[in-house]
Write a protein that holds these residues in place. Sequence first.
Motif, PDB file in Angstrom:
ATOM      1  N   PHE A 195      -0.209   6.551 -15.795  1.00  0.00           N
ATOM      2  CA  PHE A 195      -1.323   6.099 -14.972  1.00  0.00           C
ATOM      3  C   PHE A 195      -1.404   7.071 -13.805  1.00  0.00           C
ATOM      4  N   ILE A 196      -2.579   7.664 -13.575  1.00  0.00           N
ATOM      5  CA  ILE A 196      -2.739   8.676 -12.525  1.00  0.00           C
ATOM      6  C   ILE A 196      -3.425   8.048 -11.314  1.00  0.00           C
ATOM      7  N   LEU A 197      -2.681   7.952 -10.218  1.00  0.00           N
ATOM      8  CA  LEU A 197      -3.205   7.389  -8.979  1.00  0.00           C
ATOM      9  C   LEU A 197      -3.510   8.512  -7.998  1.00  0.00           C
ATOM     10  N   GLY A 198      -4.752   8.611  -7.564  1.00  0.00           N
ATOM     11  CA  GLY A 198      -5.116   9.565  -6.529  1.00  0.00           C
ATOM     12  C   GLY A 198      -4.800   8.975  -5.169  1.00  0.00           C
ATOM     13  N   LEU A 199      -4.165   9.758  -4.310  1.00  0.00           N
ATOM     14  CA  LEU A 199      -3.805   9.298  -2.968  1.00  0.00           C
ATOM     15  C   LEU A 199      -4.519  10.163  -1.940  1.00  0.00           C
ATOM     16  N   THR A 200      -5.263   9.531  -1.047  1.00  0.00           N
ATOM     17  CA  THR A 200      -6.009  10.298  -0.050  1.00  0.00           C
ATOM     18  C   THR A 200      -6.087   9.512   1.255  1.00  0.00           C
ATOM     19  N   GLY A 201      -6.645  10.151   2.263  1.00  0.00           N
ATOM     20  CA  GLY A 201      -6.775   9.512   3.570  1.00  0.00           C
ATOM     21  C   GLY A 201      -7.165  10.551   4.606  1.00  0.00           C
ATOM     22  N   SER A 202      -7.845  10.123   5.626  1.00  0.00           N
ATOM     23  CA  SER A 202      -8.301  11.032   6.670  1.00  0.00           C
ATOM     24  C   SER A 202      -7.129  11.491   7.538  1.00  0.00           C
ATOM     25  N   ILE A 203      -7.409  12.480   8.387  1.00  0.00           N
ATOM     26  CA  ILE A 203      -6.380  13.028   9.273  1.00  0.00           C
ATOM     27  C   ILE A 203      -5.753  11.916  10.121  1.00  0.00           C
ATOM     28  N   GLY A 204      -4.421  11.958  10.255  1.00  0.00           N
ATOM     29  CA  GLY A 204      -3.725  11.025  11.109  1.00  0.00           C
ATOM     30  C   GLY A 204      -3.527   9.633  10.549  1.00  0.00           C
ATOM     31  N   GLY A 225      -8.140   3.569  16.637  1.00  0.00           N
ATOM     32  CA  GLY A 225      -7.358   3.865  17.835  1.00  0.00           C
ATOM     33  C   GLY A 225      -5.977   4.411  17.503  1.00  0.00           C
ATOM     34  N   VAL A 226      -5.371   3.871  16.450  1.00  0.00           N
ATOM     35  CA  VAL A 226      -4.060   4.350  16.004  1.00  0.00           C
ATOM     36  C   VAL A 226      -4.184   5.778  15.487  1.00  0.00           C
ATOM     37  N   GLN A 227      -5.225   6.011  14.684  1.00  0.00           N
ATOM     38  CA  GLN A 227      -5.470   7.350  14.157  1.00  0.00           C
ATOM     39  C   GLN A 227      -5.646   8.356  15.302  1.00  0.00           C
ATOM     40  N   ARG A 228      -6.460   8.004  16.279  1.00  0.00           N
ATOM     41  CA  ARG A 228      -6.737   8.898  17.404  1.00  0.00           C
ATOM     42  C   ARG A 228      -5.450   9.233  18.162  1.00  0.00           C
ATOM     43  N   ASP A 229      -4.630   8.227  18.442  1.00  0.00           N
ATOM     44  CA  ASP A 229      -3.389   8.459  19.184  1.00  0.00           C
ATOM     45  C   ASP A 229      -2.457   9.390  18.407  1.00  0.00           C
ATOM     46  N   ASP A 269     -11.969  17.689  21.258  1.00  0.00           N
ATOM     47  CA  ASP A 269     -13.077  18.373  20.582  1.00  0.00           C
ATOM     48  C   ASP A 269     -12.691  18.773  19.158  1.00  0.00           C
ATOM     49  N   LYS A 270     -11.471  19.295  19.008  1.00  0.00           N
ATOM     50  CA  LYS A 270     -11.025  19.710  17.673  1.00  0.00           C
ATOM     51  C   LYS A 270     -10.935  18.501  16.743  1.00  0.00           C
ATOM     52  N   PHE A 271     -10.425  17.395  17.258  1.00  0.00           N
ATOM     53  CA  PHE A 271     -10.338  16.158  16.475  1.00  0.00           C
ATOM     54  C   PHE A 271     -11.726  15.710  16.041  1.00  0.00           C
ATOM     55  N   ALA A 272     -12.689  15.779  16.936  1.00  0.00           N
ATOM     56  CA  ALA A 272     -14.064  15.378  16.615  1.00  0.00           C
ATOM     57  C   ALA A 272     -14.653  16.275  15.532  1.00  0.00           C
ATOM     58  N   ASP A 289      -2.355   0.122   4.248  1.00  0.00           N
ATOM     59  CA  ASP A 289      -2.479   0.041   5.702  1.00  0.00           C
ATOM     60  C   ASP A 289      -1.237   0.620   6.373  1.00  0.00           C
ATOM     61  N   THR A 290      -1.432   1.660   7.206  1.00  0.00           N
ATOM     62  CA  THR A 290      -0.316   2.211   7.978  1.00  0.00           C
ATOM     63  C   THR A 290      -0.434   1.858   9.458  1.00  0.00           C
ATOM     64  N   GLY A 291      -1.348   0.971   9.778  1.00  0.00           N
ATOM     65  CA  GLY A 291      -1.504   0.549  11.158  1.00  0.00           C
ATOM     66  C   GLY A 291      -0.549  -0.573  11.517  1.00  0.00           C
ATOM     67  N   THR A 292       0.265  -0.963  10.552  1.00  0.00           N
ATOM     68  CA  THR A 292       1.242  -2.020  10.756  1.00  0.00           C
ATOM     69  C   THR A 292       2.623  -1.400  10.926  1.00  0.00           C
ATOM     70  N   THR A 293       3.681  -2.173  10.702  1.00  0.00           N
ATOM     71  CA  THR A 293       5.035  -1.629  10.827  1.00  0.00           C
ATOM     72  C   THR A 293       5.383  -0.782   9.608  1.00  0.00           C
ATOM     73  N   MET A 294       6.349   0.109   9.766  1.00  0.00           N
ATOM     74  CA  MET A 294       6.791   0.937   8.654  1.00  0.00           C
ATOM     75  C   MET A 294       7.326   0.089   7.492  1.00  0.00           C
ATOM     76  N   PRO A 295       8.151  -0.949   7.753  1.00  0.00           N
ATOM     77  CA  PRO A 295       8.615  -1.787   6.645  1.00  0.00           C
ATOM     78  C   PRO A 295       7.468  -2.468   5.896  1.00  0.00           C
ATOM     79  N   ALA A 296       6.437  -2.883   6.621  1.00  0.00           N
ATOM     80  CA  ALA A 296       5.301  -3.544   5.976  1.00  0.00           C
ATOM     81  C   ALA A 296       4.552  -2.557   5.079  1.00  0.00           C
TER      82      ALA A 296
END
Length: 206
Positions: free
Chosen positions: A7-16, A138-142, A153-156, A177-184
Motif C-alpha cells: 500500500f503506497i501512502l503519500g506523505l506531504t505537508g506545508s513548511i513547518g 500559529g504553531v506553523q508560524r512560530d 517576508d520569506k515565510f510569506a 496533527d502535529t499541533g498536539t504533543t509528540m506522544p499524541a
Amino acid sequence: MSAPSPFILGLTGSIGMGKSTVAAMFRELGVPVFDADAAVHALQGPDGALLPAIEAAFPGTTGPQGVDRPKLGNAVFGNREALARLEAIVHPAVAEMRADFMRENADRPLVVFDIPLLYEKTGDRGLDAVAVVSAPAGVQRDRVLARPGMTVDKFAQILALQVPDEEKRARADYVIDTGTTMPATREAVHALVERLTARDSSSSGP
C-alpha cells in the motif's frame, strides 16, 4: 496468485508542519520511507550520479561538493526552457531510485513516499492514499520563524507558492496533527500504520 503489492501512502505537508518528524515516526515503526528530496540531494551531492550531466547542461554550476545550488538556481530561475532541461535530467533518475525502492520493499505491506510538493507539483498519481501533516497556523508560524535566516517576508513568499493547508487537509485521505504533543502525534501515526497494514489484501482504497 501473485503476492499483494505494498500500500503506497503519500506523505506531504506545508513548511513547518512537522512532516520530517512524522516521516521519522513511520521509520521508527519499521515502515520504509522513500524521501524524494533526499534522493535529489544524493544525486546532486559530492560524487552524485547527475553531476556530469548537470555540468554539461549548466557549465560552472557544480564542484567538488556537488551542485552549487545558488548558481544552479540562478541558471534556471525564470527560464522555463532551462528548468525543463534540468527536470529532464533529474526526474528520470529519481524515478529509477523510486523503482529500486519499490523492488526492495515489494513484500512489505506499507511504504511511504515523502513528497513535500505533492499537491503543488507531482499530484497523487500512483498513490493509494495521501496523509497530510498539519498544525494550527500559529504553531506553523512560530516553528518557521525560529529557523536560522528565516524572515516574515520569506515565510510569506514560501506560503504563497504552496497550496493552502486548509485545501490540503480537505483533499487528504488522512490528516496527522502535529499541533498536539509528540506522544499524541506518535500514537496517531501508529494507529494509521496499524489501520493500513491490517487492511484486507483485496482492498484497493484507503
